[in-house]
Motif scaffolding. Structure first.
Motif, PDB file in Angstrom:
ATOM      1  N   UNK A 103       0.819  -1.223   0.000  1.00 50.52           N
ATOM      2  CA  UNK A 103       0.000   0.000   0.000  1.00 50.52           C
ATOM      3  C   UNK A 103       0.851   1.271   0.000  1.00 50.52           C
ATOM      4  N   UNK A 104       1.799   1.447   0.934  1.00 48.78           N
ATOM      5  CA  UNK A 104       2.575   2.694   0.908  1.00 48.78           C
ATOM      6  C   UNK A 104       3.667   2.728  -0.156  1.00 48.78           C
ATOM      7  N   UNK A 105       3.921   1.608  -0.806  1.00 54.88           N
ATOM      8  CA  UNK A 105       5.004   1.573  -1.800  1.00 54.88           C
ATOM      9  C   UNK A 105       4.426   1.546  -3.213  1.00 54.88           C
ATOM     10  N   UNK A 106       4.181   0.380  -3.757  1.00 51.23           N
ATOM     11  CA  UNK A 106       3.764   0.262  -5.146  1.00 51.23           C
ATOM     12  C   UNK A 106       2.375   0.838  -5.404  1.00 51.23           C
ATOM     13  N   UNK A 107       1.488   0.771  -4.426  1.00 50.07           N
ATOM     14  CA  UNK A 107       0.127   1.284  -4.633  1.00 50.07           C
ATOM     15  C   UNK A 107       0.083   2.801  -4.616  1.00 50.07           C
ATOM     16  N   UNK A 108       0.858   3.413  -3.719  1.00 47.05           N
ATOM     17  CA  UNK A 108       0.723   4.847  -3.535  1.00 47.05           C
ATOM     18  C   UNK A 108       1.863   5.702  -4.031  1.00 47.05           C
ATOM     19  N   UNK A 109       3.065   5.174  -4.030  1.00 48.01           N
ATOM     20  CA  UNK A 109       4.235   6.027  -4.262  1.00 48.01           C
ATOM     21  C   UNK A 109       4.241   6.698  -5.631  1.00 48.01           C
ATOM     22  N   UNK A 110       3.801   5.989  -6.667  1.00 49.67           N
ATOM     23  CA  UNK A 110       3.849   6.596  -7.998  1.00 49.67           C
ATOM     24  C   UNK A 110       2.889   7.760  -8.140  1.00 49.67           C
ATOM     25  N   UNK A 111       1.900   7.835  -7.238  1.00 50.98           N
ATOM     26  CA  UNK A 111       0.961   8.956  -7.281  1.00 50.98           C
ATOM     27  C   UNK A 111       1.543  10.221  -6.659  1.00 50.98           C
TER      28      UNK A 111
END
Length: 541
Positions: A107-115
């Motif tokens: 969640x805090x890495x691949x799900x959110x970081x690119x945003x």
């Protein structure tokens, strides 16, 4: 769920486990997971050879269910003399709880970081996420799943930068937005935005919110001793990608068609939207379409989450409808004693071109039992990137810290709206949850003992009708280029744009009177009053 419980945990094999779920209400991420009680109930039932039910009470849920959004972030931005973003560095400490849950690290890495790119053309971005184990319940996917955290950080940061360099909120964004001529645009963090007109969405949102008339409304509030603020937040969400989805269609003897789908509605109205798509593609009445979900013995495998049902399963439904029409043409030609090349399909019937001779879809299915039954699997070729602008206008009583949201405006780009009413309902619900996060919701543990203090709804403040605003909603859509329906996911968008727009409005209201440039969520009346009292009369820098 079934493969995890049956194959990985109990090792009995998926065919021996049947999972049935009805429309049980909101999921918001938590219902994706295999909680420990699920395999325990199955094991106990097999051992005891009787029905076993598990019903947790609310306090147990507060003590054991996953929760969301527990970050501390440090944001840095290099800005040139014109206000253009040159480089960004983000360090986030993400609390994961006392043990890891299914998607905790994702969640805090691949799900959110690119945003953390936002809608901006920042050429260089560095993100470092550090997972931190704590004494709390695990954190995991909750409506938006990493995207609200990223949007909140970016949009608060962009407002802060604007204030520091003497730009207005819309000016700083317009300078840095990705322009339509740059799309498709590959961001510094690796995503490719396929469509969008971000400044137009913002300008239309400002017009809808009467941004130009705000100064007069602020002056009127001041006459009554109130502090009025306005805040905007633009957002982008990465969603509707991931695993494939299958739509299976079976014709029934009574002149109806059943579509089996692996997605599970829990309040969104999937059954309505999927039936709409099938109706439009096949040219038949919605009353002749049945939707079956939530029974692992008969539906295909699927995953509900990530705002993906219509973009993926809707496209699968479109695909199976096209296969049915293609298979039906030679069968209809045989029934009409014509060449398949002369057969056209419109309004639910196969017709010989240039004549009035036709045969209905259901008559072809009845005469060729099982021949038109088919399925179609859609594998997403890319994510979709819904985006938009939220504008919150509120008024604060500086003597009590209480506030009222007076106007709330949303202008969104969802590619195409198949059912505007369902879509609007999703946005209203998401805004309600986002406002709750901004103003009231907080899990509290005793600092000395680690004891949970907010263990019931007497202590945990869900958003109520007196803080959730009326939402003025509209769209300026740019068709998505990566799925045949042209749609972009919408289920989580309201919860992504709401928290930063609310807090930006609060800071706008208090800054001139206190010099305060940031307040942390949740901004309760008590916490806001304390900030005001500690800084009242300080000159805004």
């Amino acid at each position: 769920m079934r493969p995890v419980v049956a194959d990985m945990i109990l090792k009995i094999g998926s065919p021996k486990l049947r999972v049935r779920t009805g429309d049980v209400g909101g999921g918001f991420g938590m219902k994706i997971f295999v909680h420990p009680e699920y395999p325990m109930v199955v094991w106990a039932s097999r051992e005891l050879k009787r029905t076993v039910k598990w019903i947790p009470d609310r306090q147990e849920a507060f003590q054991s269910d996953i929760q969301g959004r527990d970050h501390v972030s440090i944001a840095e931005m290099a800005v040139d003399k014109d206000g253009k973003f040159v480089g960004e560095r983000i360090t986030t400490y993400a609390a994961l709880g006392a043990y890891l849950n299914h998607f905790s690290v994702f969640i805090p890495t691949m799900a959110g970081s690119s945003m953390l790119n936002g809608l901006y053309s920042t050429p260089a971005i560095y993100v470092n996420v550090k997972g931190v184990m704590t004494n709390t319940v695990p954190t995991d996917a909750y409506r938006g799943a990493g995207r609200p955290e990223a949007s909140y950080l970016m949009e608060r940061f962009v407002d802060h930068i604007a204030r520091e360099i003497g730009k207005t909120p819309d000016e700083i964004r317009a300078i840095n937005f990705i322009k339509p001529a740059q799309i498709p645009y590959k961001t510094a963090l690796g995503d490719t935005y396929d469509s969008g007109d971000f400044e137009t969405v913002m300008r239309k949102g400002m017009e809808k919110a009467d941004w130009k008339g705000f100064a007069a409304r602020r002056a009127e509030s001041a006459k009554r001793g109130k502090w009025r603020g306005i805040g905007m937040a633009t957002y982008v969400e990465k969603c509707s990608g991931g695993s494939p989805e299958t739509a299976k269609a079976v014709f029934n003897d009574n002149g109806t068609i059943t579509i089996f789908t692996g997605n599970q509605t829990n309040g969104q109205g999937h059954e309505t939207a999927i039936a709409q798509i099938a109706s439009a593609q096949l040219g038949i009445d919605m009353e002749t379409i049945r939707i079956v979900q939530g029974d692992s013995d008969v539906v295909p495998e699927g995953m509900t989450g990530g705002s993906r049902t219509i973009a993926v399963n809707g496209a699968a439904t479109m695909g199976v409808a096209e296969k049915i029409i293609a298979k039906g043409k030679p069968l209809a030609a045989n029934m009409l004693e014509a060449s398949a090349a002369d057969i056209d399909y419109t309004d639910g019937s196969f017709k010989i071109v240039g004549t009035d001779r036709s045969v209905s879809l259901f008559d072809v299915a009845k005469a060729n039992k099982g021949a038109l039954d088919d399925s179609f699997t859609r594998t997403p070729e890319a994510d979709t990137f819904p985006n938009g602008c939220h504008i919150c206008e509120l008024e604060i009583d500086p003597d009590t810290g209480t506030l009222e949201i007076l106007n709330y405006t949303v202008m969104d780009d969802f590619g195409r709206a198949l059912n505007p009413l369902l879509l609007q309902g999703q946005i209203h619900g998401g805004v309600g949850q986002g406002v709750g996060q901004a103003l009231s919701e907080k899990t509290v543990y005793d600092a000395a003992s680690g004891q949970l203090l907010s263990g019931s709804f007497m202590d945990y403040a869900l958003p109520r009708a007196d803080i959730v605003p009326h939402v003025t909603f509209d769209m300026h859509n740019s068709l998505c280029k990566t799925n045949p329906l042209g749609v972009k996911g919408a289920g989580e968008a309201g919860a992504i744009g709401a928290p930063p727009s609310v807090v930006n409005a609060i800071v706008d209201a208090i800054h001139a009177h206190t010099g305060v440039k940031h307040v942390d969520m949740p901004v309760t009346a008590a916490s806001l009053w304390a900030v005001i009292e500690a800084n009242r009369g300080k000159k805004a820098a």
